[in-house]
Design a protein around this motif. Structure first.
Motif, PDB file in Angstrom:
ATOM      1  N   UNK A 243       0.650  -1.415  -0.049  1.00 14.04           N
ATOM      2  CA  UNK A 243       0.029  -0.063   0.225  1.00 14.04           C
ATOM      3  C   UNK A 243       0.856   1.030   0.023  1.00 14.04           C
ATOM      4  N   UNK A 244       2.040   1.149  -0.304  1.00  7.55           N
ATOM      5  CA  UNK A 244       3.018   2.311  -0.435  1.00  7.55           C
ATOM      6  C   UNK A 244       2.850   2.920  -1.797  1.00  7.55           C
ATOM      7  N   UNK A 245       2.052   2.415  -2.538  1.00  6.64           N
ATOM      8  CA  UNK A 245       1.426   3.009  -3.899  1.00  6.64           C
ATOM      9  C   UNK A 245       0.149   2.753  -4.001  1.00  6.64           C
ATOM     10  N   UNK A 246      -0.478   3.607  -4.987  1.00  9.34           N
ATOM     11  CA  UNK A 246      -2.010   3.587  -5.150  1.00  9.34           C
ATOM     12  C   UNK A 246      -2.232   2.569  -6.269  1.00  9.34           C
ATOM     13  N   UNK A 247      -3.522   1.890  -6.330  1.00 15.27           N
ATOM     14  CA  UNK A 247      -4.186   1.009  -7.204  1.00 15.27           C
ATOM     15  C   UNK A 247      -3.682   1.658  -8.635  1.00 15.27           C
ATOM     16  N   UNK A 248      -3.763   2.698  -8.926  1.00 13.66           N
ATOM     17  CA  UNK A 248      -3.440   3.307 -10.311  1.00 13.66           C
ATOM     18  C   UNK A 248      -2.025   3.149 -10.743  1.00 13.66           C
ATOM     19  N   UNK A 249      -1.136   3.469  -9.561  1.00 12.86           N
ATOM     20  CA  UNK A 249       0.157   3.159  -9.891  1.00 12.86           C
ATOM     21  C   UNK A 249       0.592   1.667  -9.867  1.00 12.86           C
ATOM     22  N   UNK A 250      -0.059   0.948  -9.156  1.00 14.81           N
ATOM     23  CA  UNK A 250       0.115  -0.579  -9.241  1.00 14.81           C
ATOM     24  C   UNK A 250      -0.360  -0.994 -10.834  1.00 14.81           C
ATOM     25  N   UNK A 251      -1.375  -0.411 -11.293  1.00 16.28           N
ATOM     26  CA  UNK A 251      -1.698  -0.808 -12.672  1.00 16.28           C
ATOM     27  C   UNK A 251      -0.655  -0.341 -13.618  1.00 16.28           C
ATOM     28  N   UNK A 252       0.044   0.542 -13.649  1.00 10.96           N
ATOM     29  CA  UNK A 252       1.381   0.691 -14.394  1.00 10.96           C
ATOM     30  C   UNK A 252       2.430  -0.324 -14.187  1.00 10.96           C
ATOM     31  N   UNK A 253       2.315  -1.045 -13.255  1.00 14.62           N
ATOM     32  CA  UNK A 253       3.398  -1.811 -12.970  1.00 14.62           C
ATOM     33  C   UNK A 253       3.071  -3.387 -13.310  1.00 14.62           C
ATOM     34  N   UNK A 254       1.701  -3.431 -13.868  1.00 19.59           N
ATOM     35  CA  UNK A 254       1.077  -4.778 -14.033  1.00 19.59           C
ATOM     36  C   UNK A 254       0.572  -5.534 -13.059  1.00 19.59           C
ATOM     37  N   UNK A 255      -0.040  -4.910 -12.081  1.00 21.86           N
ATOM     38  CA  UNK A 255      -0.853  -5.526 -11.043  1.00 21.86           C
ATOM     39  C   UNK A 255      -2.123  -4.861 -11.056  1.00 21.86           C
ATOM     40  N   UNK A 256      -3.339  -5.768 -10.727  1.00 28.32           N
ATOM     41  CA  UNK A 256      -4.583  -5.367 -11.102  1.00 28.32           C
ATOM     42  C   UNK A 256      -4.891  -4.469  -9.748  1.00 28.32           C
ATOM     43  N   UNK A 257      -4.234  -4.455  -8.581  1.00 31.96           N
ATOM     44  CA  UNK A 257      -4.245  -3.336  -7.527  1.00 31.96           C
ATOM     45  C   UNK A 257      -3.171  -3.352  -6.720  1.00 31.96           C
ATOM     46  N   UNK A 258      -3.080  -2.498  -5.691  1.00 28.96           N
ATOM     47  CA  UNK A 258      -1.880  -2.279  -4.971  1.00 28.96           C
ATOM     48  C   UNK A 258      -1.604  -3.498  -3.982  1.00 28.96           C
ATOM     49  N   UNK A 259      -2.815  -4.026  -3.710  1.00 34.35           N
ATOM     50  CA  UNK A 259      -2.501  -5.385  -2.503  1.00 34.35           C
ATOM     51  C   UNK A 259      -2.197  -6.590  -3.353  1.00 34.35           C
ATOM     52  N   UNK A 260      -2.290  -6.563  -4.645  1.00 32.01           N
ATOM     53  CA  UNK A 260      -1.808  -7.552  -5.586  1.00 32.01           C
ATOM     54  C   UNK A 260      -0.297  -7.746  -5.460  1.00 32.01           C
ATOM     55  N   UNK A 261       0.413  -6.735  -4.992  1.00 33.42           N
ATOM     56  CA  UNK A 261       1.728  -6.808  -5.022  1.00 33.42           C
ATOM     57  C   UNK A 261       2.219  -7.438  -3.703  1.00 33.42           C
ATOM     58  N   UNK A 262       1.189  -7.852  -2.889  1.00 34.58           N
ATOM     59  CA  UNK A 262       1.856  -8.628  -1.701  1.00 34.58           C
ATOM     60  C   UNK A 262       2.578 -10.012  -1.925  1.00 34.58           C
ATOM     61  N   UNK A 263       2.074 -10.524  -2.844  1.00 34.06           N
ATOM     62  CA  UNK A 263       2.876 -12.049  -3.312  1.00 34.06           C
ATOM     63  C   UNK A 263       1.938 -12.599  -4.315  1.00 34.06           C
ATOM     64  N   UNK A 264       2.600 -13.555  -5.130  1.00 33.88           N
ATOM     65  CA  UNK A 264       1.975 -14.433  -5.999  1.00 33.88           C
ATOM     66  C   UNK A 264       0.469 -14.726  -5.607  1.00 33.88           C
ATOM     67  N   UNK A 265       0.498 -15.470  -4.521  1.00 31.46           N
ATOM     68  CA  UNK A 265      -1.018 -16.023  -4.295  1.00 31.46           C
ATOM     69  C   UNK A 265      -2.182 -14.804  -4.149  1.00 31.46           C
ATOM     70  N   UNK A 266      -1.715 -13.633  -3.512  1.00 25.64           N
ATOM     71  CA  UNK A 266      -2.769 -12.506  -3.386  1.00 25.64           C
ATOM     72  C   UNK A 266      -2.969 -11.812  -4.780  1.00 25.64           C
ATOM     73  N   UNK A 267      -1.906 -11.922  -5.573  1.00 21.77           N
ATOM     74  CA  UNK A 267      -1.761 -11.300  -6.856  1.00 21.77           C
ATOM     75  C   UNK A 267      -2.967 -12.069  -7.878  1.00 21.77           C
ATOM     76  N   UNK A 268      -2.862 -13.386  -7.721  1.00 21.68           N
ATOM     77  CA  UNK A 268      -3.678 -14.572  -8.385  1.00 21.68           C
ATOM     78  C   UNK A 268      -5.194 -14.071  -8.036  1.00 21.68           C
ATOM     79  N   UNK A 269      -5.366 -14.324  -6.478  1.00 22.86           N
ATOM     80  CA  UNK A 269      -6.629 -13.884  -6.191  1.00 22.86           C
ATOM     81  C   UNK A 269      -7.248 -12.749  -6.529  1.00 22.86           C
ATOM     82  N   UNK A 270      -6.431 -11.635  -6.226  1.00 23.28           N
ATOM     83  CA  UNK A 270      -7.222 -10.190  -6.702  1.00 23.28           C
ATOM     84  C   UNK A 270      -7.418 -10.139  -8.265  1.00 23.28           C
ATOM     85  N   UNK A 271      -6.317 -10.619  -9.104  1.00 24.69           N
ATOM     86  CA  UNK A 271      -6.754 -10.478 -10.448  1.00 24.69           C
ATOM     87  C   UNK A 271      -7.743 -11.358 -11.037  1.00 24.69           C
TER      88      UNK A 271
END
Length: 287
Positions: free
Chosen positions: A195-223
């Motif tokens: 959560x050091x970045x916003x969802x919008x910033x996470x999108x620009x890194x290839x993540x569906x949300x900021x929380x998705x950056x936590x780890x692979x399993x959270x990324x999959x579940x969020x996506x």
């Protein structure tokens, strides 16, 4: 030897006196434990009919300090908020998976217990809230039940986001996704402080949300969850808003792995599931 014998006699005598003393004390005539079965309310009977009987899923809405974190300011939901919240879950989650996955899908793979909490579960960082918890695939705790508004799409979407996300974790515990392939898509941008970045910033890194950056399993579940929360048009608009082509490509690769996982692991058409969830969301709002 005589001294030891005297001690034994003294102890024996004291024991007799103790027994005599106890025999004169008032003995409890009945148990103080209450074994009277709870009288079921209309809400309890509704839960039996819609959750326990068909799916073997229990619902805890009364306060039980043993199933919530003791170091958080939490409280049970208002009674009049319980059934509306459960109606949302049943219509958008259970009915959608039942229609697309088959009538026994949720009966076989599901949490066996829902814990409903009325208030906000604020995390220690005072920046984020925990909307839900899945414990070993057996129990899902849902927070902020008192704040759910069935007539507001954003409110309904935020609430059902929790169950969609946590249910993906339960599916992953049943059959794992291709972690190795997933790890290759955006390997460098996971963070212990998502959560050091916003969802919008996470999108620009290839993540569906900021929380998705936590780890692979959270990324999959969020996506998976966020695709289910959006119509095809809405999700395409989200991708179109991203300015980094590499990020768009990364999200499309993740989407493809989600679709493949649902097909190969459960024989489910993920896009059909998304469309059904969207239809049922509209039905909830119009009910």
């Amino acid at each position: 030897m005589k001294l030891i014998k005297q001690y034994k006699n003294i102890i024996f005598a004291v024991g007799i006196l103790t027994l005599v003393s106890c025999s004169h004390e008032d003995q409890p005539k009945e148990s103080f434990l209450n074994f009277t079965p709870k009288v079921k309310t209309d809400l309890d009977r509704w839960i039996d009919k819609n959750y326990i009987d068909p799916y073997n899923i229990s619902v805890q809405y009364e306060w039980n300090q043993n199933v919530v974190e003791g170091n958080r300011f939490l409280y049970p939901p208002a009674i009049d908020k319980v059934q509306p919240a459960l109606e949302i879950i049943k219509k958008i989650w259970i009915d959608s998976y039942t229609t697309i996955g088959g009538k026994d899908f949720v009966k076989i793979i599901a949490p066996r217990d829902f814990v409903l909490v009325g208030g906000v579960n604020v995390n220690p960082d005072d920046v984020s809230n925990t909307l839900g918890l899945a414990e070993g695939g057996k129990r899902i705790s849902l927070f902020q039940v008192d704040y759910v508004d069935k007539k507001d799409r954003e409110s309904v979407t935020e609430f059902i986001h929790t169950i969609q996300h946590e249910y993906v974790h339960i599916l992953n515990q049943t059959k794992t996704f291709d972690v190795e392939a997933w790890a290759k898509i955006t390997p460098k941008d996971y963070s212990s402080d998502p959560f050091s970045i916003t969802d919008r910033q996470a999108h620009e890194l290839g993540f569906i949300s900021a929380y998705a950056r936590s780890n692979y399993t959270e990324d999959f579940a969020e996506t998976a969850a966020i695709i289910l929360l959006n119509s095809e048009v809405e999700y395409e608009a989200l991708l179109a808003s991203i300015t980094n082509p590499a990020a768009v490509e990364a999200l499309k690769k993740k989407e493809a792995l989600v679709v493949q996982y649902y097909r190969d692991a459960f024989n489910i058409d993920f896009y059909a599931l998304r469309d059904e969830a969207q239809k049922n969301t509209t039905d909830v709002l119009n009910d």
